[in-house]
Design a protein around this motif. Structure first.
Motif, PDB file in Angstrom:
ATOM      1  N   GLY A 134     -10.390   7.193   2.932  1.00 30.13           N
ATOM      2  CA  GLY A 134     -11.098   6.153   3.849  1.00 30.13           C
ATOM      3  C   GLY A 134     -11.093   4.754   3.807  1.00 30.13           C
ATOM      4  O   GLY A 134     -11.556   3.966   4.009  1.00 30.13           O
ATOM      5  N   LEU A 135      -9.750   4.468   2.876  1.00 31.88           N
ATOM      6  CA  LEU A 135      -9.447   3.050   2.970  1.00 31.88           C
ATOM      7  C   LEU A 135      -8.408   2.798   4.121  1.00 31.88           C
ATOM      8  O   LEU A 135      -7.786   3.408   4.653  1.00 31.88           O
ATOM      9  CB  LEU A 135      -8.649   2.979   1.673  1.00 31.88           C
ATOM     10  CG  LEU A 135      -8.981   3.495   0.214  1.00 31.88           C
ATOM     11  CD1 LEU A 135      -8.188   3.411  -1.014  1.00 31.88           C
ATOM     12  CD2 LEU A 135     -10.534   2.416  -0.060  1.00 31.88           C
ATOM     13  N   PRO A 136      -8.776   1.240   4.414  1.00 33.98           N
ATOM     14  CA  PRO A 136      -7.987   0.886   5.286  1.00 33.98           C
ATOM     15  C   PRO A 136      -6.660   0.622   5.183  1.00 33.98           C
ATOM     16  O   PRO A 136      -6.039   0.540   4.236  1.00 33.98           O
ATOM     17  CB  PRO A 136      -8.851  -0.320   5.921  1.00 33.98           C
ATOM     18  CG  PRO A 136      -9.584  -0.911   4.589  1.00 33.98           C
ATOM     19  CD  PRO A 136      -9.674   0.502   3.830  1.00 33.98           C
ATOM     20  N   TYR A 137      -5.711   0.599   6.211  1.00 34.11           N
ATOM     21  CA  TYR A 137      -4.258   0.061   6.273  1.00 34.11           C
ATOM     22  C   TYR A 137      -3.995  -0.919   5.927  1.00 34.11           C
ATOM     23  O   TYR A 137      -4.820  -2.032   6.374  1.00 34.11           O
ATOM     24  CB  TYR A 137      -3.816   0.597   7.801  1.00 34.11           C
ATOM     25  CG  TYR A 137      -2.435  -0.025   8.075  1.00 34.11           C
ATOM     26  CD1 TYR A 137      -1.125   0.151   7.572  1.00 34.11           C
ATOM     27  CD2 TYR A 137      -2.571  -1.316   8.621  1.00 34.11           C
ATOM     28  CE1 TYR A 137      -0.185  -0.249   8.157  1.00 34.11           C
ATOM     29  CE2 TYR A 137      -1.242  -1.931   9.080  1.00 34.11           C
ATOM     30  CZ  TYR A 137      -0.031  -1.455   8.515  1.00 34.11           C
ATOM     31  OH  TYR A 137       1.146  -2.044   8.714  1.00 34.11           O
ATOM     32  N   PRO A 138      -3.118  -1.567   5.184  1.00 30.43           N
ATOM     33  CA  PRO A 138      -2.072  -0.594   4.366  1.00 30.43           C
ATOM     34  C   PRO A 138      -2.844  -0.028   3.221  1.00 30.43           C
ATOM     35  O   PRO A 138      -3.190  -0.813   2.511  1.00 30.43           O
ATOM     36  CB  PRO A 138      -0.959  -1.482   4.347  1.00 30.43           C
ATOM     37  CG  PRO A 138      -1.575  -2.933   4.263  1.00 30.43           C
ATOM     38  CD  PRO A 138      -2.839  -2.904   5.061  1.00 30.43           C
ATOM     39  N   GLY A 139      -2.521   1.248   2.989  1.00 28.36           N
ATOM     40  CA  GLY A 139      -3.281   1.969   2.124  1.00 28.36           C
ATOM     41  C   GLY A 139      -2.858   1.652   0.706  1.00 28.36           C
ATOM     42  O   GLY A 139      -3.499   1.876  -0.471  1.00 28.36           O
ATOM     43  N   GLY A 140      -1.410   1.374   0.337  1.00 30.71           N
ATOM     44  CA  GLY A 140      -0.711   0.999  -0.989  1.00 30.71           C
ATOM     45  C   GLY A 140      -1.529   0.183  -1.729  1.00 30.71           C
ATOM     46  O   GLY A 140      -1.908   0.612  -2.930  1.00 30.71           O
ATOM     47  N   PRO A 141      -1.575  -0.989  -1.183  1.00 29.64           N
ATOM     48  CA  PRO A 141      -2.242  -2.186  -1.918  1.00 29.64           C
ATOM     49  C   PRO A 141      -3.701  -1.849  -2.513  1.00 29.64           C
ATOM     50  O   PRO A 141      -4.246  -2.091  -3.479  1.00 29.64           O
ATOM     51  CB  PRO A 141      -2.124  -3.410  -1.288  1.00 29.64           C
ATOM     52  CG  PRO A 141      -1.077  -2.894  -0.204  1.00 29.64           C
ATOM     53  CD  PRO A 141      -0.936  -1.556  -0.013  1.00 29.64           C
ATOM     54  N   ARG A 142      -4.232  -1.056  -1.568  1.00 29.03           N
ATOM     55  CA  ARG A 142      -5.807  -0.738  -1.526  1.00 29.03           C
ATOM     56  C   ARG A 142      -6.033   0.314  -2.595  1.00 29.03           C
ATOM     57  O   ARG A 142      -6.890   0.095  -3.666  1.00 29.03           O
ATOM     58  CB  ARG A 142      -6.372  -0.483  -0.233  1.00 29.03           C
ATOM     59  CG  ARG A 142      -6.162  -1.169   0.780  1.00 29.03           C
ATOM     60  CD  ARG A 142      -7.143  -1.972   1.296  1.00 29.03           C
ATOM     61  NE  ARG A 142      -6.809  -2.429   2.563  1.00 29.03           N
ATOM     62  CZ  ARG A 142      -7.576  -3.304   3.320  1.00 29.03           C
ATOM     63  NH1 ARG A 142      -8.512  -3.668   3.006  1.00 29.03           N
ATOM     64  NH2 ARG A 142      -6.820  -3.919   4.378  1.00 29.03           N
ATOM     65  N   ASN A 202       3.401  -2.499  -7.157  1.00 26.77           N
ATOM     66  CA  ASN A 202       2.362  -1.710  -7.634  1.00 26.77           C
ATOM     67  C   ASN A 202       2.241  -1.965  -9.118  1.00 26.77           C
ATOM     68  O   ASN A 202       3.137  -1.871  -9.725  1.00 26.77           O
ATOM     69  CB  ASN A 202       2.405  -0.184  -7.666  1.00 26.77           C
ATOM     70  CG  ASN A 202       1.451   0.682  -7.955  1.00 26.77           C
ATOM     71  OD1 ASN A 202       1.397   0.880  -9.218  1.00 26.77           O
ATOM     72  ND2 ASN A 202       0.752   1.051  -7.044  1.00 26.77           N
ATOM     73  N   ARG A 203       0.882  -2.492  -9.451  1.00 22.63           N
ATOM     74  CA  ARG A 203       0.866  -2.942 -11.035  1.00 22.63           C
ATOM     75  C   ARG A 203       0.916  -1.552 -11.930  1.00 22.63           C
ATOM     76  O   ARG A 203       1.698  -1.955 -13.126  1.00 22.63           O
ATOM     77  CB  ARG A 203      -0.861  -3.115 -11.079  1.00 22.63           C
ATOM     78  CG  ARG A 203      -0.953  -4.583 -10.296  1.00 22.63           C
ATOM     79  CD  ARG A 203      -2.345  -4.998 -10.361  1.00 22.63           C
ATOM     80  NE  ARG A 203      -2.772  -4.652  -9.182  1.00 22.63           N
ATOM     81  CZ  ARG A 203      -3.864  -5.020  -8.516  1.00 22.63           C
ATOM     82  NH1 ARG A 203      -4.677  -5.851  -9.249  1.00 22.63           N
ATOM     83  NH2 ARG A 203      -4.386  -4.786  -7.300  1.00 22.63           N
ATOM     84  N   GLU A 204       0.806  -0.501 -11.630  1.00 21.57           N
ATOM     85  CA  GLU A 204       0.752   0.711 -12.532  1.00 21.57           C
ATOM     86  C   GLU A 204       2.433   0.933 -12.742  1.00 21.57           C
ATOM     87  O   GLU A 204       2.920   1.130 -13.836  1.00 21.57           O
ATOM     88  CB  GLU A 204       0.186   1.821 -12.316  1.00 21.57           C
ATOM     89  CG  GLU A 204       0.540   2.977 -13.385  1.00 21.57           C
ATOM     90  CD  GLU A 204      -0.413   3.831 -13.945  1.00 21.57           C
ATOM     91  OE1 GLU A 204      -1.591   3.078 -13.713  1.00 21.57           O
ATOM     92  OE2 GLU A 204      -0.412   5.007 -14.301  1.00 21.57           O
TER      93      GLU A 204
END
Ligand code: KG4
Ligand code: ZN
Length: 364
Positions: A193-201, A300-302
């Protein structure tokens, strides 16, 4: 003199001189971005106008809305890039524009805008592959980086392991059989249920979660250095649905952290396998100048942490674009455009958008 002749002569002079200040435009997806870049390495300006607000309501990029927004923003963004570089159109040496891959309408808007400017100013025009742009972001952050090197290209549409054999030359060593890494992140985010764009969220949420909370299956692939993320995605969706059916509140941070861990482990493990094999083949003294990350997911941090650990383990130098240069921007197109220009690869006024353009054709 006809445009073609003027531009050809100007391009030849730039090649002979070995230097050029390039005005670049990127409109392949949902960012209208322009930049002025000197000699492929130095950013004189870099303006990114994001359309995220326009698409957020729909949970993803709406192609028609993207084209219209690019059309409205192109002139302004280009003007601002020139202004911030302290230059006029007459003072830049050449123009570069993303010709693919991407959304056809979005690409066409940028291509047409730059064709018009190139014609009006009598400047050489270079058509740039967007993925090559992502790889070239590394040249902007690391002036000392030169090919050959290995590169993991991870964006919304690509998960490739390539050898950058020279400027503008690539050997494909691994690719995804289904979803790209960015796509997988975006889909997982939607399930949460996270808003677009999803990757950074997902990335931000995962920082607060436990990556060991949920176990996800290890992807199976036919090729040794290939990727597959669809099984991981399905397992993730099933896990979430299972929790929902039991009426449990979703531990979103733990889910995000577990999914991110699984994707990043897979990305780095295959890269490590490749580095190990290449190093063994070349008897330790590798001719390659290290390993690079490229594309939106390289923010992406990881992934950045895991890649750093893996490269330290393997005694290989790691290159990563600085965070703002990981996602779509005009500077990376200006860098890639410079090296294409120096190879004598300019475009005519018949330059077209190529929505399915590839970086390399086949596995080699
Ligand atoms: O390279 P890019 O900006 O556009 C393409 O060429 O596709 O990549 C966009 C992709 C999206 O899928 C986005 O969710 C993902 O990169 N992305 C991230 C992060 N930042 C962007 N994925 C995971 N973690 C991030 N920090
Ligand atoms: Zn991109």
């Amino acid at each position: 003199m006809r445009y073609e002749e003027t531009a050809r002569q100007a391009a030849e002079a730039l090649r002979a001189r070995g230097s050029a200040r390039i005005l670049a435009l990127e409109t392949s997806c949902d960012e209208t971005a322009a930049a002025v870049v000197e000699n492929g390495r130095k950013i004189l300006s870099n303006v990114v106008f994001s359309q995220i607000d326009l698409h957020e309501l729909y949970g993803g990029v709406v192609p028609e809305i993207a084209s219209r927004a690019h059309m409205e923003a192109c002139d302004r963004v280009v003007d601002q890039a020139l202004r911030e570089a302290g230059m006029t159109l007459a003072e830049v040496d050449a123009l570069a524009v993303t010709r693919g891959p991407g959304l056809v309408g979005a690409l066409l808007t940028g291509v047409n805008c730059m064709k018009g400017l190139a014609f009006a100013a009598g400047k050489p025009l270079v058509g740039v592959n967007h993925i090559e742009g992502h790889v070239s972001a590394n040249y902007l952050t690391h002036p000392e980086l030169e090919p050959p090197f290995l590169c993991l290209v991870v964006s919304g549409g690509h998960s490739h392991l390539v050898e950058v054999t020279d400027y503008g030359e690539y050997r494909l060593l691994g690719a995804t059989a289904d979803d790209a890494a960015g796509e997988a992140f975006d889909k997982a985010a939607r399930v949460l249920g996270l808003p677009y764009p999803g990757g950074p969220r997902i990335d931000a949420l995962a920082e607060e979660g436990n990556p060991e909370a949920f176990t996800l299956p290890k992807p199976k692939t036919a090729g040794k250095y290939d990727y597959s993320f669809s099984g991981l995605k399905t397992a993730f969706i099933n896990t979430v649905h299972g929790l929902e059916q039991r009426g449990q509140e979703l531990p979103k941070a733990d889910l995000a952290a577990s999914f991110r861990r699984a994707v990043c482990r897979e990305l780095t493990e295959k890269a490590e396998l490749l580095i190990r094999d290449v190093t063994a083949r070349e008897g330790g003294g590798s001719r390659l100048n290290g390993f690079a990350l490229a594309g939106g997911v390289s923010a992406n941090r990881e992934l950045r942490r895991e890649a750093a650990e893996m490269c330290a383990r393997r005694g290989v130098k790691l290159w990563m674009p600085e965070i703002p240069l990981c996602t779509d921007n005009g500077a990376m197109i200006g860098s890639a455009g410079f090296y294409r220009l120096m190879r004598g690869e300019t475009a005519g006024l018949d330059l077209n958008a190529e929505p399915t353009l590839r970086l390399v054709q086949e596995h080699s």
